[in-house]
Structure formats: C-alpha cells, structure tokens
Write a protein that holds these residues in place. Structure first.
Motif, PDB file in Angstrom:
ATOM      1  N   GLU A   1       0.578  -1.170  -0.130  1.00 37.32           N
ATOM      2  CA  GLU A   1      -0.007  -0.027  -0.205  1.00 37.32           C
ATOM      3  C   GLU A   1       1.009   1.258  -0.264  1.00 37.32           C
ATOM      4  OE1 GLU A   1       0.127  -1.635   4.207  1.00 37.32           O
ATOM      5  OE2 GLU A   1      -0.261  -2.836   2.395  1.00 37.32           O
ATOM      6  N   VAL A   2       2.074   0.837   0.291  1.00 36.95           N
ATOM      7  CA  VAL A   2       3.172   2.423   0.429  1.00 36.95           C
ATOM      8  C   VAL A   2       3.516   1.780  -0.792  1.00 36.95           C
ATOM      9  CG1 VAL A   2       5.101   3.306   1.638  1.00 36.95           C
ATOM     10  CG2 VAL A   2       3.350   2.614   2.958  1.00 36.95           C
ATOM     11  N   ALA A   3       4.304   1.030  -1.203  1.00 25.04           N
ATOM     12  CA  ALA A   3       5.239   1.193  -2.715  1.00 25.04           C
ATOM     13  C   ALA A   3       4.772   1.831  -3.781  1.00 25.04           C
ATOM     14  CB  ALA A   3       5.653  -0.279  -3.039  1.00 25.04           C
ATOM     15  N   LYS A   4       3.406   1.124  -3.614  1.00 31.74           N
ATOM     16  CA  LYS A   4       2.075   1.201  -5.292  1.00 31.74           C
ATOM     17  C   LYS A   4       2.804   2.769  -5.551  1.00 31.74           C
ATOM     18  CE  LYS A   4      -2.390   0.505  -3.370  1.00 31.74           C
ATOM     19  NZ  LYS A   4      -3.650   0.130  -2.803  1.00 31.74           N
ATOM     20  N   SER A   5       2.330   3.652  -4.599  1.00 31.21           N
ATOM     21  CA  SER A   5       2.175   5.395  -5.260  1.00 31.21           C
ATOM     22  C   SER A   5       3.825   6.284  -4.364  1.00 31.21           C
ATOM     23  CB  SER A   5       0.862   5.490  -4.646  1.00 31.21           C
ATOM     24  OG  SER A   5      -0.177   5.205  -4.796  1.00 31.21           O
ATOM     25  N   ALA A   6       3.654   4.987  -4.349  1.00 32.68           N
ATOM     26  CA  ALA A   6       5.419   5.891  -4.178  1.00 32.68           C
ATOM     27  C   ALA A   6       6.368   6.940  -4.854  1.00 32.68           C
ATOM     28  CB  ALA A   6       6.203   5.043  -3.227  1.00 32.68           C
ATOM     29  N   ARG A   7       7.156   8.239  -4.931  1.00 26.17           N
ATOM     30  CA  ARG A   7       7.645   8.252  -5.819  1.00 26.17           C
ATOM     31  C   ARG A   7       9.078   7.496  -5.638  1.00 26.17           C
ATOM     32  NH1 ARG A   7      11.842  12.956  -5.526  1.00 26.17           N
ATOM     33  NH2 ARG A   7      11.980  13.831  -7.374  1.00 26.17           N
ATOM     34  N   ILE A   8       9.652   7.014  -7.252  1.00 19.00           N
ATOM     35  CA  ILE A   8      11.064   5.882  -6.707  1.00 19.00           C
ATOM     36  C   ILE A   8      12.397   6.385  -7.421  1.00 19.00           C
ATOM     37  CG2 ILE A   8      11.166   4.184  -7.865  1.00 19.00           C
ATOM     38  CD1 ILE A   8       8.880   2.448  -7.393  1.00 19.00           C
ATOM     39  N   VAL A   9      12.821   6.552  -7.347  1.00 17.13           N
ATOM     40  CA  VAL A   9      14.300   7.516  -7.598  1.00 17.13           C
ATOM     41  C   VAL A   9      15.252   6.442  -7.818  1.00 17.13           C
ATOM     42  CG1 VAL A   9      13.492   9.750  -6.526  1.00 17.13           C
ATOM     43  CG2 VAL A   9      14.689   8.556  -4.481  1.00 17.13           C
ATOM     44  N   ASP A  10      16.793   6.806  -7.996  1.00 18.07           N
ATOM     45  CA  ASP A  10      17.917   6.476  -7.771  1.00 18.07           C
ATOM     46  C   ASP A  10      19.034   7.027  -8.315  1.00 18.07           C
ATOM     47  OD1 ASP A  10      19.812   3.991  -7.931  1.00 18.07           O
ATOM     48  OD2 ASP A  10      19.308   3.257  -9.998  1.00 18.07           O
ATOM     49  N   SER A  11      20.233   6.884  -8.602  1.00 18.93           N
ATOM     50  CA  SER A  11      21.070   7.407  -8.200  1.00 18.93           C
ATOM     51  C   SER A  11      21.840   7.334  -9.213  1.00 18.93           C
ATOM     52  CB  SER A  11      21.808   8.574  -7.225  1.00 18.93           C
ATOM     53  OG  SER A  11      22.810   8.706  -6.933  1.00 18.93           O
ATOM     54  N   ASP A  12      22.755   7.943 -10.408  1.00 17.22           N
ATOM     55  CA  ASP A  12      24.104   7.498 -11.744  1.00 17.22           C
ATOM     56  C   ASP A  12      25.226   8.519 -11.113  1.00 17.22           C
ATOM     57  OD1 ASP A  12      23.985  10.647 -11.696  1.00 17.22           O
ATOM     58  OD2 ASP A  12      22.747  10.635 -13.711  1.00 17.22           O
ATOM     59  N   GLY A  13      24.999   8.431  -9.435  1.00 19.60           N
ATOM     60  CA  GLY A  13      26.600   9.238  -9.034  1.00 19.60           C
ATOM     61  C   GLY A  13      26.611  10.186  -9.167  1.00 19.60           C
ATOM     62  N   GLN A  14      26.425  10.888 -10.287  1.00 15.11           N
ATOM     63  CA  GLN A  14      25.737  12.504  -9.794  1.00 15.11           C
ATOM     64  C   GLN A  14      24.616  13.204 -10.116  1.00 15.11           C
ATOM     65  OE1 GLN A  14      28.406  13.908 -12.962  1.00 15.11           O
ATOM     66  NE2 GLN A  14      29.331  12.102 -12.800  1.00 15.11           N
ATOM     67  N   GLY A  15      23.654  12.338  -9.260  1.00 14.55           N
ATOM     68  CA  GLY A  15      22.421  13.240  -8.405  1.00 14.55           C
ATOM     69  C   GLY A  15      21.729  12.344  -8.852  1.00 14.55           C
ATOM     70  N   THR A  16      20.421  13.084  -8.198  1.00 15.04           N
ATOM     71  CA  THR A  16      18.755  11.266  -8.103  1.00 15.04           C
ATOM     72  C   THR A  16      18.745  11.868  -9.671  1.00 15.04           C
ATOM     73  OG1 THR A  16      19.152  12.563  -5.982  1.00 15.04           O
ATOM     74  CG2 THR A  16      17.147  12.188  -6.861  1.00 15.04           C
ATOM     75  N   ILE A  17      17.752  10.795 -10.227  1.00 18.31           N
ATOM     76  CA  ILE A  17      17.103  10.007 -11.548  1.00 18.31           C
ATOM     77  C   ILE A  17      15.622   9.911 -10.788  1.00 18.31           C
ATOM     78  CG2 ILE A  17      17.211   8.958 -13.348  1.00 18.31           C
ATOM     79  CD1 ILE A  17      20.327   8.502 -12.780  1.00 18.31           C
ATOM     80  N   VAL A  18      14.404  10.155 -11.121  1.00 19.18           N
ATOM     81  CA  VAL A  18      13.330   9.948 -10.482  1.00 19.18           C
ATOM     82  C   VAL A  18      13.116   9.417 -11.652  1.00 19.18           C
ATOM     83  CG1 VAL A  18      10.738  10.789 -10.601  1.00 19.18           C
ATOM     84  CG2 VAL A  18      12.886  12.144  -9.846  1.00 19.18           C
ATOM     85  N   LEU A  19      12.506   7.752 -11.110  1.00 18.02           N
ATOM     86  CA  LEU A  19      12.561   6.643 -11.793  1.00 18.02           C
ATOM     87  C   LEU A  19      10.770   6.797 -11.994  1.00 18.02           C
ATOM     88  CD1 LEU A  19      14.717   3.640 -10.753  1.00 18.02           C
ATOM     89  CD2 LEU A  19      14.953   5.645 -12.772  1.00 18.02           C
ATOM     90  N   ARG A  20      10.010   7.733 -11.389  1.00 17.72           N
ATOM     91  CA  ARG A  20       8.509   7.266 -11.044  1.00 17.72           C
ATOM     92  C   ARG A  20       8.253   8.366  -9.579  1.00 17.72           C
ATOM     93  NH1 ARG A  20       5.227   2.886  -9.175  1.00 17.72           N
ATOM     94  NH2 ARG A  20       5.148   3.362  -7.172  1.00 17.72           N
ATOM     95  N   GLU A  21       7.293   9.062 -10.685  1.00 15.43           N
ATOM     96  CA  GLU A  21       6.393  10.130  -9.316  1.00 15.43           C
ATOM     97  C   GLU A  21       5.474   9.693  -8.772  1.00 15.43           C
ATOM     98  OE1 GLU A  21       7.636  13.084  -8.866  1.00 15.43           O
ATOM     99  OE2 GLU A  21       9.190  13.366 -10.994  1.00 15.43           O
ATOM    100  N   GLY A  22       5.728  10.293  -7.436  1.00  7.43           N
ATOM    101  CA  GLY A  22       4.531   9.197  -6.755  1.00  7.43           C
ATOM    102  C   GLY A  22       3.306  10.319  -6.552  1.00  7.43           C
ATOM    103  N   THR A  23       2.616   9.652  -5.267  1.00  6.68           N
ATOM    104  CA  THR A  23       1.491  10.901  -4.493  1.00  6.68           C
ATOM    105  C   THR A  23       1.734  10.816  -3.016  1.00  6.68           C
ATOM    106  OG1 THR A  23       0.346   8.879  -5.131  1.00  6.68           O
ATOM    107  CG2 THR A  23       0.682  10.677  -6.938  1.00  6.68           C
TER     108      THR A  23
END
Length: 196
Positions: free
Chosen positions: A60-82
């Motif tokens: 119930e948390v993960a399905k609507s969460a924002r998902i981010v990763d790092s490329d070593g340079q900064g944050t990359i948004v993989l999916r927006e969340g609510t």
C-alpha cells in the motif's frame, strides 16, 4: 522525548508514526559506503530497479511512492509518486545500500546523518521500510566502515532519538522484535524486525 514515550507509551507512539507521510533516507545507508552504483548496475533496466525499490515497502506504500535512483552524479526520478514516500532500489552488491522506502522526516534524518551533523533535525519521527532485507556493518557505531557485514531480514525503522532507558528496549541486534540501533549516539533509532 522521554516524557512523551512514558506518557503515550510505545504502542501509541508507533501507531502515531504510522500516520506520518513524507519522502526518503537512502543517504544514511550510502554514508556508510562509497557510491559505486553507476558502475555496478549500469546494465539494469528501469523496470528492474522500480521492482526492487517497491520490494522494500508495504504494497500500500510502494504502489504510490515516488521512485528514485542515483547515477553517481545526482538523483534520477524513475517514477513519480503521490503518497509522500520515496522508494529507492539500492544496490545489492554494496553493503549498506539496501532497497528502502522512506517518508520526508526520515529523509531529513538521513541527510543530517550523511552530513555528519551533531544530531538529526527532523521535527517528527520518520519511517523507513526495508522489507527486502539489508546488510549493514554495526548495530552500535553509525559510521563503522570496517566491521563484518551483518545480514538483516525484513524490518522497518522509526527515525527518532529513542532512549533505551526510557523505553526498556534492548540495544543489541535481535532476529525478532524491536531494539534500539546505534544507542547512545544522536542517531539512535528504533529497529523493528519483521513486517508491519
């Protein structure tokens, strides 16, 4: 805080923290190890990273969460969340970089930890889910980078300065139940084994 825990009781405090919504704390785990992610998982698909990030939180948390990763340079948004939570895939090949989901207060706690501030500045308890498990170096030293890796099963944490004397909780790692991790440091927090 000691008076709050005594008057509300730990179960009431835990229930209240579950109502907190916000955004992320992968930085705390990364503070224990250098960031090698850009070299280590370059061939992994975005969908695989999203799936691993989502494995860290309750459905119930993960399905609507924002998902981010790092490329070593900064944050990359993989999916927006609510819902105010942010989940990160981590890197299973790096100790202290597990998949996790966290709220805004926990993100602040992690940013303070990474910056080595004297104490965290979040003004309310934060929550972190690591339901896919994790590895870490120490239950007692927040900045240990040389200890033997400790494998930990599914767990979740409340990022708030818990005092073992006030709560009566143990300060050593347990396979079940709860304990205070990094007790005696400003970054002590409640570590709860299992799923919420």
């Amino acid at each position: 805080m000691n008076l709050t825990i005594r008057s509300l009781g730990l179960p009431t405090l835990l229930a209240g923290v579950l109502l907190v919504n916000g955004t992320n704390p992968q930085d705390a785990a990364r503070a224990q190890m250098p960031d090698h992610r850009s070299a280590g998982d370059a061939g992994e698909t975005t969908q695989a990273k999203i799936a691993r990030a989502m494995s860290a939180g309750p459905v119930e948390v993960a399905k609507s969460a924002r998902i981010v990763d790092s490329d070593g340079q900064g944050t990359i948004v993989l999916r927006e969340g609510t819902n105010g939570f942010t989940c990160m895939p981590g890197n299973p090949r790096i100790i202290g970089d597990p998949p996790m989901c966290a709220d805004a207060a926990a993100r602040q706690w992690s940013a303070d930890f990474k910056a080595r501030k004297p104490k965290p500045t979040n003004t309310e308890p934060g929550i972190v889910y690591m339901l896919a498990g994790a590895t870490q170096r120490s239950d007692t030293d927040p900045y240990d980078m040389t200890g033997q890796p400790i494998a930990i099963g599914p767990h979740w944490m409340i990022m708030w300065p818990f005092d073992p004397k006030a709560t009566g909780l143990p300060t050593t790692h347990k396979a079940t139940g709860a304990y205070i991790m990094w007790a005696g440091s400003p970054y002590a927090h409640l570590h709860i084994m299992g799923r919420p």
